[in-house]
Structures are given as C-alpha cells and as structure tokens.
Design an enzyme around this catalytic site. Structure first.
Site, PDB file in Angstrom:
ATOM      1  N   ASP A   1      25.439  13.396  42.185  1.00 31.52           N
ATOM      2  CA  ASP A   1      25.463  12.030  42.760  1.00 31.52           C
ATOM      3  C   ASP A   1      25.761  12.101  44.262  1.00 31.52           C
ATOM      4  OD1 ASP A   1      25.210   9.292  42.756  1.00 31.52           O
ATOM      5  OD2 ASP A   1      27.189   8.892  41.888  1.00 31.52           O
TER       6      ASP A   1
ATOM      7  N   HIS B   1      26.283   9.557  34.688  1.00 26.77           N
ATOM      8  CA  HIS B   1      27.677   9.115  34.912  1.00 26.77           C
ATOM      9  C   HIS B   1      28.375   8.906  33.558  1.00 26.77           C
ATOM     10  CE1 HIS B   1      25.857   8.462  38.746  1.00 26.77           C
ATOM     11  NE2 HIS B   1      25.482   7.220  38.555  1.00 26.77           N
TER      12      HIS B   1
ATOM     13  N   HIS C   1      20.293  14.558  40.570  1.00 27.04           N
ATOM     14  CA  HIS C   1      20.672  13.190  40.973  1.00 27.04           C
ATOM     15  C   HIS C   1      21.318  13.236  42.356  1.00 27.04           C
ATOM     16  CE1 HIS C   1      22.140   9.042  39.589  1.00 27.04           C
ATOM     17  NE2 HIS C   1      22.719   9.199  40.781  1.00 27.04           N
TER      18      HIS C   1
ATOM     19  N   GLU D   1      27.636  -0.735  50.156  1.00 28.23           N
ATOM     20  CA  GLU D   1      28.129  -1.749  49.216  1.00 28.23           C
ATOM     21  C   GLU D   1      29.423  -2.392  49.709  1.00 28.23           C
ATOM     22  OE1 GLU D   1      28.244  -0.061  45.254  1.00 28.23           O
ATOM     23  OE2 GLU D   1      26.388   1.006  45.692  1.00 28.23           O
TER      24      GLU D   1
ATOM     25  N   TYR E   1      18.353   0.544  41.475  1.00 31.99           N
ATOM     26  CA  TYR E   1      19.195   0.000  40.398  1.00 31.99           C
ATOM     27  C   TYR E   1      18.475  -1.100  39.604  1.00 31.99           C
ATOM     28  CZ  TYR E   1      23.852   1.960  41.529  1.00 31.99           C
ATOM     29  OH  TYR E   1      24.941   2.767  41.700  1.00 31.99           O
TER      30      TYR E   1
ATOM     31  N   GLY F   1      25.187   3.913  49.383  1.00 31.84           N
ATOM     32  CA  GLY F   1      26.246   3.134  50.021  1.00 31.84           C
ATOM     33  C   GLY F   1      25.770   1.829  50.608  1.00 31.84           C
TER      34      GLY F   1
ATOM     35  N   SER G   1      27.214   6.156  46.907  1.00 34.15           N
ATOM     36  CA  SER G   1      28.410   5.400  47.281  1.00 34.15           C
ATOM     37  C   SER G   1      29.483   5.579  46.215  1.00 34.15           C
ATOM     38  CB  SER G   1      28.070   3.930  47.385  1.00 34.15           C
ATOM     39  OG  SER G   1      27.624   3.471  46.137  1.00 34.15           O
TER      40      SER G   1
ATOM     41  N   ARG H   1      26.556  -4.308  39.419  1.00 30.67           N
ATOM     42  CA  ARG H   1      25.516  -4.223  40.455  1.00 30.67           C
ATOM     43  C   ARG H   1      24.127  -4.130  39.846  1.00 30.67           C
ATOM     44  NH1 ARG H   1      28.334   0.998  42.727  1.00 30.67           N
ATOM     45  NH2 ARG H   1      28.559   1.137  40.470  1.00 30.67           N
TER      46      ARG H   1
HETATM   47 ZN    ZN Z   1      24.436   6.005  39.857  1.00 30.85          ZN
END
Ligand code: ZN
Length: 369
Positions: free
Chosen positions: A280, A225, A62, A71, A131, A69, A284, A164
């Site tokens: 990750d 996550h 990932h 955001e 997303y 970012g 962001s 988000r």
């Molecule tokens: Zn994520």
C-alpha cells in the site's frame, strides 16, 4: 549481456540448495551445480555470492505509484514513488493503482508513471478504476481497457465497507466483475477485481454475496487490507477456507501486523498459497503519513527472524503467489530456467545485497546503481 551468479543458496521460492545461475540478457538461461559451468569469455560478468541467499524479486501488488492521499486537504497529498525506493525494498514488479482521489489524479497519469518506472528497469502493471463504483476507465469500458491496454490487469482498488467508498451494491460490482471477466478471457489476463476493504461493519459481506449469487470464479476477487481489524481478519480466514484469495497489508499502521497475521494463518491451518502481502506504498493513512514500500521487506524479515517462519513458507507470499494472482507465473515470481531474471540476493540476516531486475543489476552491495 551474460552474468554468472555463483555459489548462491537458492529459494525459488522452494529450496533447491547452492547453485550457479546463468543470466542471459533479461532471463534466466541455466541453473546448474556450483562450478559445473566454466565461463569461457571475458565478456561474462561474474558475481560470487558465496554465503548469500537468493529469492525471486518481490512483487508488490498494491502500490500508489502516483501518490495517494489528499484526504486531509490539499496539503496532505502524497508524492509519486521513486524507483530507487522500490529497488531498495527488493521489489522488481509492482501493480499501480489510484485510490480515493480520482478527481485530481487520473488513469492517464497512472499509466504514464507505470511506463516511466518500466523504462527505469522495473516491471509494472496497473488497475483501471479507483475507490468508486461505477469505475473510471480509459475507454469507458473495463473490457476494452483490458483488451486494448497491455498494462491493465483488472479493476481496482474498489472500496467496500468504507466511509470513503460509494457503497456499491451487488449489482454495481457485478456489472464491473462480468466485464472484467470477459476482458480477462479475451486478453489472457487475470481480470481481477481488487477490493479495498475498509473498517466498515459489512467487511467481506459483499464479496461473499458475489460468490454465493453468481457463477464467477472465486479467484477473480482479491480483497486487500484484510488484516486491518480482528473481525475482518476472521472473515478473511473463512474466505480462504472457502477457496478465496486474500491480500494482507504490511507496515505498522495496520491493525494486525503481517508477522502476527501470518502466524495466525499458520496456526489456523490456512492454505498459504491463497495469501499475498502488499505494501500500500505511497497511499494515504489516517495520520497523513504515507505507507512505505520498505515495510514489505521489513515484515518478511520479521516473519523470518522473530517468528522463525521458514523462508520457503514466507517467500511465496510476495513472489510466486502474487505472480499467480496477476497471471504472470512462471515468467515472474520464481527462479527457473526461462523466467525473467528478477533475483534478490541477501545476506544470512536477510539484508538486501544485490538485486537483478529483468537481468540488469540495479542494486549492488546495498546501493542503487
Ligand atoms: Zn486501499
């Protein structure tokens, strides 16, 4: 090109003792007892690793290779990842993905970056999508993406339980998952649906609904996550007990650190072959600071040094297990005859000394070549 790695203590990631490893071009040709193979040509390069430890190159499943970012306005955009940072973290394979921003960042750019990293010696894969659901694709269809584009292994990271996200419902996810499943069957790929799970109240509810209401295989779904807060982590533990796979995120910004999370998983008797860890990196974070790929190696080291977790228990979470998730095992994620020569060599304090990626020495004495 032939290289002989001598006298190295091998975790494959299972422990096999001190061995000599012979690399021919980009793969592992032989693993033999020390000094049982005598090089007979001056063209063989020899690396004596007496007192050092070898494990498979880390696979980071990932990574925001093109930067995440943005955001917090345009000034919060995060830059592309540098291959040097990837190698210095002991990583030899990455899976790249987009994130919240699918407006100013594109799949084409993601694919181009993945290809450029590969030219620099890394192995790369990508997810189609971002997303949002319905997902963005190269060909307007995730099945076609998987069949036609070698690097695409599935759809992700699709956000759920997050402000988000596009708040997808069961039907939205099902239409992606069924297509990815077919794409996987046709192309022999994993067909993964990789979920970004946020801090939202619903946690893994949607994933559990998918499992309860469809006949899709549970190992097609990989939420990440999952160590971001206590409730989600409890749900993740239950998910593994039901036969699901989960991914943890490294670094200090996550709610439950990887060393604490892994310790808890061990205490709870969770089958660790269902667990992976990713960085990750270059994604962001709420405070605008980019995640760092080095956190993955740092967290593994903490598991070893502070939690005293055995190498053969923790190493699979960033090698063999990830390779199995992305259906690259045993080509990747192991030190075996016939596997790609992705080999990380450390000192006894677990500091990176040398790294081979596809048979090429890319880090020597702790420095990128
Ligand atoms: Zn994520």
């Amino acid at each position: 090109m032939i290289t002989l790695i001598k006298n190295v203590e091998c975790y494959c990631p299972a422990y096999i003792g001190i061995k000599d490893i012979l690399i021919a071009n980009d793969s592992i040709y032989k693993i033999v007892e020390p000094n049982s193979w005598i090089p007979c040509s001056e063209f063989i390069s020899i690396l004596d690793c007496n007192g050092l430890i070898a494990m498979p190159g880390i696979i980071d499943g990932h990574v925001h290779i093109t930067g995440g970012g943005g955001e917090d306005g345009f000034s919060s955009r995060i830059t592309e990842i540098d291959v040097k940072d990837i190698f210095l973290a002991g990583v030899t394979t990455v899976v790249g993905l987009l994130g919240a921003d699918s407006q100013t960042r594109s799949l084409k750019n993601l694919l181009a970056k993945a290809k450029s990293l590969e030219i620099e010696g890394l192995t790369t894969f990508i997810y189609s999508g971002s997303y949002a659901a319905p997902i963005i694709t190269f060909t307007e269809d995730i099945t076609s993406d998987m069949v036609l584009i070698d690097k695409v292994i599935g759809a992700g990271e699709i956000a759920i339980a997050d402000h988000r996200s596009s708040y997808p419902d069961l039907k939205d996810i099902l239409s992606i998952a069924t297509k990815a499943h077919i794409g996987g069957l046709i192309s022999g790929k994993a067909g993964l649906i990789h979920f970004h799970v946020g801090d939202g109240k619903s946690g893994l509810d949607l994933v559990n609904q998918l499992i309860a209401n469809t006949d899709l295989p549970i190992d097609q779904f990989l939420p990440t996550h999952t160590n971001r807060n206590k409730n989600l982590f409890e749900q993740a533990i239950q998910f593994t007990k039901n036969g699901g796979n989960v991914d943890l995120t490294s670094g200090e910004q996550i709610g439950i650190s990887v060393p604490d999370a892994v310790q808890k998983l061990l205490d709870e008797g969770v089958a660790l072959h269902r667990v992976t860890i990713s960085s990750d990196a270059n994604g962001s974070s709420p405070n605008g600071e980019a995640g760092k790929i080095q956190t993955l190696a740092d967290d593994i080291k903490q598991c070893l040094v502070e939690k005293k977790i055995l190498p053969e228990i923790i190493f699979p979470l960033v090698t063999e297990n990830v390779a199995k998730r992305i259906r690259q095992y045993p080509k990747k994620g192991t030190i075996k005859e016939g596997s790609d020569a992705d080999i990380l060599i450390m000192d006894k304090d677990f500091n990176l000394r040398n790294l081979f990626s596809n048979g090429k020495l890319v880090v020597s004495d702790g420095k990128v070549i």
